[in-house]
Design a protein around this motif. Structure first.
Motif, PDB file in Angstrom:
ATOM      1  N   LYS A 251     -62.430 -16.850  15.735  1.00 24.04           N
ATOM      2  CA  LYS A 251     -62.367 -15.487  16.614  1.00 24.04           C
ATOM      3  C   LYS A 251     -61.707 -14.891  16.364  1.00 24.04           C
ATOM      4  O   LYS A 251     -60.262 -14.561  16.074  1.00 24.04           O
TER       5      LYS A 251
ATOM      6  N   LEU B  13     -63.953 -13.172  24.296  1.00 29.76           N
ATOM      7  CA  LEU B  13     -64.422 -12.826  23.114  1.00 29.76           C
ATOM      8  C   LEU B  13     -63.298 -13.189  22.174  1.00 29.76           C
ATOM      9  O   LEU B  13     -64.370 -12.424  20.455  1.00 29.76           O
ATOM     10  N   PHE B  14     -62.299 -12.764  22.553  1.00 30.00           N
ATOM     11  CA  PHE B  14     -61.311 -12.819  21.866  1.00 30.00           C
ATOM     12  C   PHE B  14     -59.423 -13.422  21.632  1.00 30.00           C
ATOM     13  O   PHE B  14     -59.226 -14.434  23.247  1.00 30.00           O
TER      14      PHE B  14
ATOM     15  N   TRP C  70     -57.288  -4.733  16.692  1.00 31.76           N
ATOM     16  CA  TRP C  70     -58.141  -6.207  16.454  1.00 31.76           C
ATOM     17  C   TRP C  70     -58.347  -5.910  15.225  1.00 31.76           C
ATOM     18  O   TRP C  70     -58.275  -5.715  14.311  1.00 31.76           O
TER      19      TRP C  70
ATOM     20  N   ASN D 208     -66.811  -4.458  24.168  1.00 30.85           N
ATOM     21  CA  ASN D 208     -68.134  -5.178  23.549  1.00 30.85           C
ATOM     22  C   ASN D 208     -68.565  -4.634  22.090  1.00 30.85           C
ATOM     23  O   ASN D 208     -68.821  -4.624  21.613  1.00 30.85           O
TER      24      ASN D 208
ATOM     25  N   ALA E 139     -66.643  -6.090  19.953  1.00 28.80           N
ATOM     26  CA  ALA E 139     -67.011  -7.951  19.320  1.00 28.80           C
ATOM     27  C   ALA E 139     -68.399  -7.745  18.953  1.00 28.80           C
ATOM     28  O   ALA E 139     -69.078  -8.849  17.491  1.00 28.80           O
ATOM     29  N   ASN E 140     -69.144  -6.794  19.538  1.00 31.34           N
ATOM     30  CA  ASN E 140     -70.797  -7.062  18.959  1.00 31.34           C
ATOM     31  C   ASN E 140     -70.681  -6.659  17.195  1.00 31.34           C
ATOM     32  O   ASN E 140     -71.769  -7.240  16.368  1.00 31.34           O
TER      33      ASN E 140
ATOM     34  N   TYR F 186     -68.002  -6.944  14.979  1.00 25.35           N
ATOM     35  CA  TYR F 186     -67.862  -8.450  14.326  1.00 25.35           C
ATOM     36  C   TYR F 186     -68.784  -9.610  14.294  1.00 25.35           C
ATOM     37  O   TYR F 186     -68.489 -10.120  12.952  1.00 25.35           O
ATOM     38  N   ARG F 187     -69.546  -9.521  15.233  1.00 29.29           N
ATOM     39  CA  ARG F 187     -70.849 -10.637  15.300  1.00 29.29           C
ATOM     40  C   ARG F 187     -71.889 -10.017  13.952  1.00 29.29           C
ATOM     41  O   ARG F 187     -72.183 -11.034  13.756  1.00 29.29           O
TER      42      ARG F 187
END
Length: 590
Positions: free
Chosen positions: A38, A72-73, A108, A138, A141-142, A144-145
């Motif tokens: 994560k 998310l983190f 991040w 958001n 996180a998006n 990173y995915r």
């Protein structure tokens, strides 16, 4: 409550009731990030930081935002004053990626600690041309995915760039007059001839730069250098950056004219400014400089000195939820407590008006000379000075009844070293035994409470607990402080402690291969994957470390080289090319 409950940092404890699942920096948080694969959200700030408070109130106290962060983190909160290594590394990353930096710092990281996205303050709603913090969460996180490989590549490039910066070799040449003149020429290019200081808003005092210019005046009778120093010190002392009632300096000015400060007061700023104002008084005899030194000493002894010895770290910008509320005035507030004639003189001298100069109220800043006020009111200069003195005393008494800004009461080795150094010099030069006594008490406190069993130092002390291995700047500042105490008292115990710590500093921090010193010691944790990334070269730390080591060796009569036959890091010029030590006489005129 979250995992910050057992911390001692006032900044971290300010966030203990947040619904965010905060971790302090450590193995538990980093292991969780790697186990769950994560990304990490790292938030770095300090307790006196106004915008840190704003972001905390807007986002970290908001349940919906906190739920998003927790989902998310892995969220880590760091006090930059306790961990200058983390602050330095990740601030370099922020400036590299965004072109600017500041606090709160928002970074991040990949699970192994490499930065891939960064910023500072993010608002809770889109404004100032910025997205909201939830939008950023958001989006990060998006990305990173869906684009993890791309982001990891960026993180590796940032880490490599920082590694190259951290690997600068020492400068091996002599520092001659030509290099010093080049430095002065560069200062002239950025000097503000109207208001003093360097560059445009925001303006920071830059006491080390001013001290260097004053040294050049003393060495070369360079009147241009003296002019830069005097104009800057005068404008700051008369401006809102200086507390006209209570003494001491705020951290910096948001404008170019030293009027509107960020209202936090930092121990390290006031320590360094004490010394430059003292040196300016010694060089010129200017009465304004002398008054500022005495008033700032009074402020430190009154507000920033712990009962058991040692000095607190900072005072907040905010009180009762408003920035600067403790320090600003309306005409009505002034006129309610002063004689009408005295109030009129005071308001004229400090530019107090109904309109105000800060959110409808007035930051006190000198806008007229005593002579101009005397002419306007048709009184003598002495009468104006008497009225101003009585008004300042009365308004200070009234202000003491207000709710004071919060105070960060942790005791930091580096910052205490800077203040001990300043008070030792001031105590003897100005015949202030109270200042010298406070310096002695603080040194005794540090040696008793921030020393480890093996003699190494801790960085921080709060609530009876000493924590964190000390950094180069901690050793350097304390060594220089102990030398100043020896010069002020001639007590050999201070010189003995300085010599002991200088030897430890060489053993723990010296870079035998390239010269100079590392910021972190040989047993320090590895902060990111890139080797050496956490052992950067920093010019100010280098100079402080070399100065302390060289002075200790000279005063103790030591001529022996370090064990192993390597070069003494105190002999080379380090990463910054060095600078001339000042030529002011010590406290006893030697």
């Amino acid at each position: 409550m979250n995992r910050l409950l057992h911390e001692t940092s006032p900044y971290l404890l300010q966030h203990v009731q947040n619904p965010v699942d905060w971790y302090p920096w450590g193995e538990e948080a980093l292991a969780r990030a790697q186990t769950e694969d994560k990304p990490i959200f790292l938030s770095i700030g300090y307790s006196a930081c106004h915008w840190c408070h704003v972001m905390a109130h807007e986002s970290f106290e908001d349940p919906a935002t906190a739920a998003l962060m927790n989902e998310l983190f892995v969220n880590i909160k760091v006090d930059r004053e306790e961990r200058p290594d983390l602050d330095s590394i990740y601030m370099d990353a922020v400036t590299a990626m965004t072109g600017q930096g500041g606090w709160p710092m928002s970074v991040w990281l990949t699970p192994d600690g490499k930065p891939f996205y960064a910023g500072t303050y993010f608002p809770s709603e889109p404004r100032y041309g910025m997205p909201s913090f939830q939008q950023v969460l958001n989006a990060v996180a998006n990305a990173y995915r869906t684009r993890r490989g791309e982001l990891e590549g960026q993180a590796n490039r940032v880490a490599e760039m920082l590694q190259r910066t951290a690997s600068l070799a020492a400068y091996g040449g002599d520092v001659g007059d030509d290099i010093l003149e080049q430095a002065i020429d560069k200062m002239r290019q950025y000097f503000d001839d109207e208001h003093g200081g360097f560059g445009d808003a925001p303006k920071f005092p830059q006491p080390m730069t001013l001290d260097f210019a004053l040294t050049q005046y003393a060495r070369k009778d360079d009147l241009d250098s003296l002019y830069m120093v005097e104009l800057t010190l005068e404008k700051m002392a008369l401006g809102g950056i200086y507390d006209q009632l209570g003494g001491g300096f705020h951290r910096y000015s948001v404008d170019a004219i030293w009027l509107t400060p960020h209202f936090e007061k930092m121990l390290y700023d006031n320590a360094q400014l004490l010394r430059i104002y003292l040196h300016a008084w010694q060089a010129t005899g200017g009465p304004l400089y002398l008054r500022v030194v005495h008033e700032t000493i009074d402020y430190v002894l009154r507000e920033m000195t712990a009962p058991a010895g040692g000095f607190y770290s900072s005072q907040d910008a905010d009180s009762e939820g408003h920035e600067g509320k403790f320090f600003v005035w309306t005409p009505k507030e002034i006129e309610a407590v002063l004689d009408p004639h005295v109030a009129a003189i005071f308001e004229n001298y400090y530019g107090v008006s109904e309109r105000g100069n800060f959110e409808g109220k007035n930051i006190l800043s000198v806008v007229r000379t005593v002579e101009e006020v005397a002419m306007r009111f048709r009184v003598s200069d002495a009468a104006v000075n008497e009225a101003l003195t009585s008004a300042r005393v009365r308004l200070f008494e009234v202000r003491e009844g207000r709710v004071k800004p919060g105070r960060d009461e942790k005791i930091l080795t580096e910052w205490n070293g800077l203040m001990i150094h300043a008070l030792a010099e001031c105590g003897v030069a100005l015949e202030r035994p109270d200042a010298l006594a406070a310096a002695v008490a603080a040194a005794d406190f540090l040696l008793a409470n921030l020393s480890q069993e093996d003699g190494r130092l801790y960085r921080s002390f709060k609530d009876g607990r000493a924590r964190f291995n000390a950094y180069l700047e901690d050793y350097a500042a304390l060594i220089n402080a102990l030398i100043a105490l020896y010069e002020a008292t001639f007590e050999l115990r201070w010189l003995g402690e300085a010599a002991r710590l200088a030897q430890l500093m060489r053993e723990q921090f010296a870079d035998d291969a390239r010269g100079g010193f590392f910021q972190t010691g040989i047993a320090h944790e590895q902060l990111v994957a890139a080797e050496g990334y956490d052992r950067q070269c920093h010019p100010q730390r280098q100079f402080a470390g070399r100065r302390g080591a060289a002075q200790t060796r000279g005063l103790s009569g030591q001529t022996r080289r370090p064990a192993g036959g390597g070069a003494d890091p105190a002999d080379d010029e380090g990463c910054d090319g060095g600078t001339a030590d000042r030529v002011w006489p010590n406290a006893h005129g030697a």
